[in-house]
Write a protein that holds these residues in place. Structure first.
Motif, PDB file in Angstrom:
ATOM      1  N   LEU A  49      15.951  -4.060 -22.540  1.00  0.00           N
ATOM      2  CA  LEU A  49      14.559  -3.652 -22.712  1.00  0.00           C
ATOM      3  C   LEU A  49      13.585  -4.736 -22.279  1.00  0.00           C
ATOM      4  N   LYS A  50      13.874  -5.977 -22.608  1.00  0.00           N
ATOM      5  CA  LYS A  50      12.954  -7.062 -22.273  1.00  0.00           C
ATOM      6  C   LYS A  50      12.890  -7.285 -20.765  1.00  0.00           C
ATOM      7  N   GLN A  51      14.044  -7.317 -20.124  1.00  0.00           N
ATOM      8  CA  GLN A  51      14.068  -7.561 -18.682  1.00  0.00           C
ATOM      9  C   GLN A  51      13.407  -6.426 -17.907  1.00  0.00           C
ATOM     10  N   THR A  52      13.703  -5.186 -18.308  1.00  0.00           N
ATOM     11  CA  THR A  52      13.139  -4.053 -17.570  1.00  0.00           C
ATOM     12  C   THR A  52      11.656  -3.897 -17.842  1.00  0.00           C
ATOM     13  N   ARG A  53      11.196  -4.326 -19.003  1.00  0.00           N
ATOM     14  CA  ARG A  53       9.760  -4.323 -19.263  1.00  0.00           C
ATOM     15  C   ARG A  53       9.060  -5.252 -18.275  1.00  0.00           C
ATOM     16  N   GLN A  54       9.605  -6.443 -18.106  1.00  0.00           N
ATOM     17  CA  GLN A  54       8.976  -7.393 -17.191  1.00  0.00           C
ATOM     18  C   GLN A  54       9.028  -6.888 -15.754  1.00  0.00           C
ATOM     19  N   ARG A  55      10.140  -6.234 -15.391  1.00  0.00           N
ATOM     20  CA  ARG A  55      10.238  -5.674 -14.043  1.00  0.00           C
ATOM     21  C   ARG A  55       9.146  -4.633 -13.816  1.00  0.00           C
ATOM     22  N   ALA A  56       8.894  -3.803 -14.834  1.00  0.00           N
ATOM     23  CA  ALA A  56       7.843  -2.790 -14.714  1.00  0.00           C
ATOM     24  C   ALA A  56       6.474  -3.441 -14.585  1.00  0.00           C
ATOM     25  N   LEU A  57       6.204  -4.454 -15.389  1.00  0.00           N
ATOM     26  CA  LEU A  57       4.903  -5.120 -15.327  1.00  0.00           C
ATOM     27  C   LEU A  57       4.679  -5.748 -13.957  1.00  0.00           C
ATOM     28  N   ASP A  58       5.728  -6.311 -13.391  1.00  0.00           N
ATOM     29  CA  ASP A  58       5.603  -6.898 -12.057  1.00  0.00           C
ATOM     30  C   ASP A  58       5.259  -5.815 -11.031  1.00  0.00           C
ATOM     31  N   ALA A  59       5.913  -4.651 -11.156  1.00  0.00           N
ATOM     32  CA  ALA A  59       5.644  -3.559 -10.205  1.00  0.00           C
ATOM     33  C   ALA A  59       4.222  -3.044 -10.352  1.00  0.00           C
ATOM     34  N   TYR A  60       3.755  -2.909 -11.580  1.00  0.00           N
ATOM     35  CA  TYR A  60       2.397  -2.443 -11.791  1.00  0.00           C
ATOM     36  C   TYR A  60       1.375  -3.465 -11.299  1.00  0.00           C
ATOM     37  N   ASP A  61       1.679  -4.720 -11.460  1.00  0.00           N
ATOM     38  CA  ASP A  61       0.773  -5.762 -10.952  1.00  0.00           C
ATOM     39  C   ASP A  61       0.632  -5.667  -9.434  1.00  0.00           C
ATOM     40  N   ARG A  62       1.720  -5.376  -8.752  1.00  0.00           N
ATOM     41  CA  ARG A  62       1.656  -5.274  -7.291  1.00  0.00           C
ATOM     42  C   ARG A  62       0.733  -4.115  -6.865  1.00  0.00           C
ATOM     43  N   VAL A  63       0.799  -3.024  -7.624  1.00  0.00           N
ATOM     44  CA  VAL A  63      -0.081  -1.878  -7.313  1.00  0.00           C
ATOM     45  C   VAL A  63      -1.530  -2.260  -7.576  1.00  0.00           C
ATOM     46  N   ARG A  64      -1.782  -2.884  -8.698  1.00  0.00           N
ATOM     47  CA  ARG A  64      -3.145  -3.209  -9.093  1.00  0.00           C
ATOM     48  C   ARG A  64      -3.785  -4.218  -8.123  1.00  0.00           C
ATOM     49  N   HIS A  65      -2.976  -5.076  -7.562  1.00  0.00           N
ATOM     50  CA  HIS A  65      -3.524  -6.106  -6.708  1.00  0.00           C
ATOM     51  C   HIS A  65      -3.242  -5.859  -5.234  1.00  0.00           C
ATOM     52  N   GLY A  66      -2.810  -4.643  -4.955  1.00  0.00           N
ATOM     53  CA  GLY A  66      -2.646  -4.259  -3.566  1.00  0.00           C
ATOM     54  C   GLY A  66      -1.499  -4.939  -2.856  1.00  0.00           C
ATOM     55  N   GLY A  67      -0.535  -5.463  -3.646  1.00  0.00           N
ATOM     56  CA  GLY A  67       0.571  -6.149  -2.999  1.00  0.00           C
ATOM     57  C   GLY A  67       1.810  -5.341  -2.924  1.00  0.00           C
TER      58      GLY A  67
END
Length: 456
Positions: free
Chosen positions: A438-456
Motif C-alpha cells: 500500500l505504501k509503495q503503490t501510494r507513492q507511485r500514484a502520487l508521482d503519476a498524478y504529479d506528472r499530469v499536474r505539471h505537464g510532465g
C-alpha cells in the motif's frame, strides 16, 4: 369512450408522485401504461446484469399495481423512436405523457419522438419528476453550470422549495380491451445459466410498496443515527433507498418532504440535514451529466487524458473484481457487491481508490464493473463518483488523497464486524497475501498524478 392516453414509464416505476400519470388522469380518457426496453438506440447504455434483475421484478410489481387499479402495463422491446409511434397507431392513443430524462442520448430520443407525434396531431407532454431541480435551472452568477458541489448546494438551497409530492393514483381507468404486450419472462432479464442472483433475492424486494415501507422504516428507526453512524461499514443507519431512487419506485420529492417532516431537533435535525445533503449530491451528479453527457467514458477534467495509465494488468483487475486482493476491506466490499448488488458508500470509495491509485487501473474499467454489478447503478452517479475518486471529475477528491484501506478499517470497522460478514478469511488466516504494498503503490500514484499536474 375517447382516444386513450399512453403513459410512458421509464425510470419512474411508481404510481405515487407521478406527474405524467396525473396528467393522463386529468385528461379523463382510458390509460395504457407502456414500458419500452430500449437496448438498441445509439448512445443508450445497455443495462448491467444486476440492474436487469431489479427491472424485471419492479416491472412485475408495477404491472400488478396497475392491474389492481383498472389499467394495464404494455411491454415492448426495441428502439423507442420506432416503438412509440407504432404503439400510438396500434392503440389509437390521442395523447402521450412521460417524465423527463436527462442523459444526452435520451433527451435526443425524446425530442425526436415528441416532434414526430405532434406532427401527427398527438398531444405530447413531459414533466419534471425524478430530480428536485432540473439541470438547466441551476446556474452560476456567470450563467454557467456548476463544477463544485458546495456552491451548487448553496444555490439550490436558495431556490424555491421542491413541490409537494402528488398523491397516489388509486383508480386508473383502462382500455376496453387489453393491448398486445411482450411477455416479461421472454425478455430474459433474470440470470439462469448460471443463476447468480440468490444474494439479490435474499437482500431485496423490488417495487413501490417495498420502497415506501423502507422509507418509513428508515425515518422511524434509523434517521436519528444517520449523522453519527452512516460511515460505519457494518452499521444499519444507511437508507438503502438508492436502488429505489434509481428505478423511480420512489421520488426525491417524497423523500425530501418526508425527511423534513421527521427532522425534529437535536440529533434528528443534524442527521436529516446530512441525509438531505446526499440527495443534493445526487442532484449534482445529474447536473454534471446533463452538461457532460459522455461522463462515463471521458475525463471531466481533460488534463487527465494524459494520465500515464500503465499497460493493463488483467490479473490484478480480476483479483479486484473477485475480492481476492489480500486487502481485507477491499475484498469484503467486492464480495458484498457481488452478493447483494450494493456496497457501503465509504467502502465504494475505498475499493475505487485502491483500483485507480494503488493498482493504477483506469477508472473506466472499475466504473463498468460497478455498472454491471450494482442494482443502483445509474447513468449519473456511477461515473460521477468514480471520476470523483479518480481525481478526474467535477469537485474531485484531491489528487493526493489515496484511501488507506487499513486506516479506514480501523476507523470505521474497529471490531471487524464488516470483515467478519463478508471476508472472514481475513480473520482466520485464510486470506491471500496482499497483492501490492500500500505504501509503495501510494507513492507511485502520487508521482503519476504529479506528472499530469505539471505537464510532465
Amino acid at each position: 369512450m375517447g382516444s386513450p392516453s399512453l403513459v410512458w414509464f421509464r425510470d419512474d416505476l411508481r404510481l405515487t408522485d407521478h406527474p405524467a400519470l396525473r396528467a393522463a388522469l386529468d385528461r379523463g380518457e382510458p390509460i395504457i401504461g407502456l414500458y419500452v426496453l430500449d437496448d438498441e438506440s445509439d448512445g443508450v447504455r445497455p443495462l448491467g446484469g444486476a440492474a436487469k434483475w431489479w427491472l424485471h421484478h419492479s416491472l412485475a410489481s408495477l404491472a400488478e399495481r396497475l392491474g389492481d387499479r383498472g389499467s394495464t402495463l404494455m411491454l415492448r422491446r426495441g428502439r423507442a423512436s420506432d416503438v412509440l409511434p407504432a404503439v400510438v397507431d396500434e392503440t389509437g392513443a390521442g395523447a402521450v405523457f412521460w417524465n423527463r430524462r436527462y442523459g444526452g442520448a435520451e433527451r435526443e430520443i425524446d425530442r425526436g419522438i415528441k416532434e414526430r407525434l405532434r406532427d401527427d396531431d398527438v398531444t405530447v407532454a413531459s414533466f419534471a419528476a425524478n430530480l428536485l431541480f432540473e439541470p438547466w435551472t441551476v446556474r452560476t452568477g456567470a450563467d454557467k453550470p456548476y463544477g463544485v458541489y458546495s456552491p451548487f448546494r448553496r444555490a439550490v438551497e436558495k431556490m424555491p422549495a421542491p413541490r409537494a409530492p402528488l398523491p397516489e393514483a388509486r383508480k386508473i381507468p383502462g382500455p376496453s380491451s387489453r393491448p398486445d404486450s411482450d411477455d416479461l419472462d421472454a425478455w430474459a432479464l433474470l440470470p439462469t445459466t448460471p443463476d447468480w442472483a440468490g444474494g439479490l433475492r435474499e437482500t431485496w424486494e423490488p417495487g413501490e410498496p417495498a420502497a415506501l415501507a423502507r422509507l418509513r422504516e428508515f425515518l422511524d428507526d434509523d434517521l436519528g443515527d444517520y449523522a453519527f453512524s452512516r460511515d460505519a461499514f457494518a452499521g444499519g443507519a444507511t437508507s438503502n433507498l438508492s436502488p429505489r431512487l434509481r428505478w423511480g419506485e420512489i421520488s426525491p420529492y417524497q423523500i425530501w418532504h418526508a425527511t423534513l417532516e421527521h427532522r425534529g431537533s437535536g440529533k434528528h435535525a443534524e442527521s436529516a440535514t446530512g441525509f438531505l445533503s446526499e440527495i443534493i449530491w445526487r442532484e449534482f451528479a445529474w447536473h454534471v451529466l446533463f452538461h457532460s453527457p459522455d461522463l462515463a467514458t471521458v475525463n471531466w477534467r481533460r488534463q487527465y487524458d494524459d494520465f500515464p495509465w500503465p499497460r493493463l494488468n488483467r490479473a490484478h483487475l480480476e483479483k479486484w473484481q473477485r475480492g481476492e486482493t489480500g486487502i481485507a476491506v477491499v475484498d469484503a466490499g467486492m464480495k458484498q457487491l457481488w452478493h447483494t448488488g450494493v456496497m457501503h458508500n465509504r467502502v465504494r470509495m475505498v475499493t475505487a481508490s485502491f483500483l485507480t491509485k494503488n493498482l493504477l487501473i483506469d477508472w473506466r474499467l472499475g466504473e463498468q464493473w460497478f455498472w454491471d454489478c450494482l442494482v443502483d447503478a445509474d447513468a449519473a452517479s456511477n461515473p460521477f463518483n468514480w471520476q470523483w475518486v479518480a481525481g478526474s471529475g467535477a469537485d474531485a477528491a484531491p489528487y493526493f488523497r489515496v484511501f488507506n484501506p487499513e486506516t479506514q478499517r480501523e476507523k470505521f470497522d474497529p471490531h471487524d464486524e464488516y470483515i467478519r460478514r463478508w471476508a472472514p478469511e481475513h480473520l482466520d488466516g485464510g486470506a491471500p497475501e496482499p497483492m501490492v504494498d500500500l505504501k509503495q503503490t501510494r507513492q507511485r500514484a502520487l508521482d503519476a498524478y504529479d506528472r499530469v499536474r505539471h505537464g510532465g
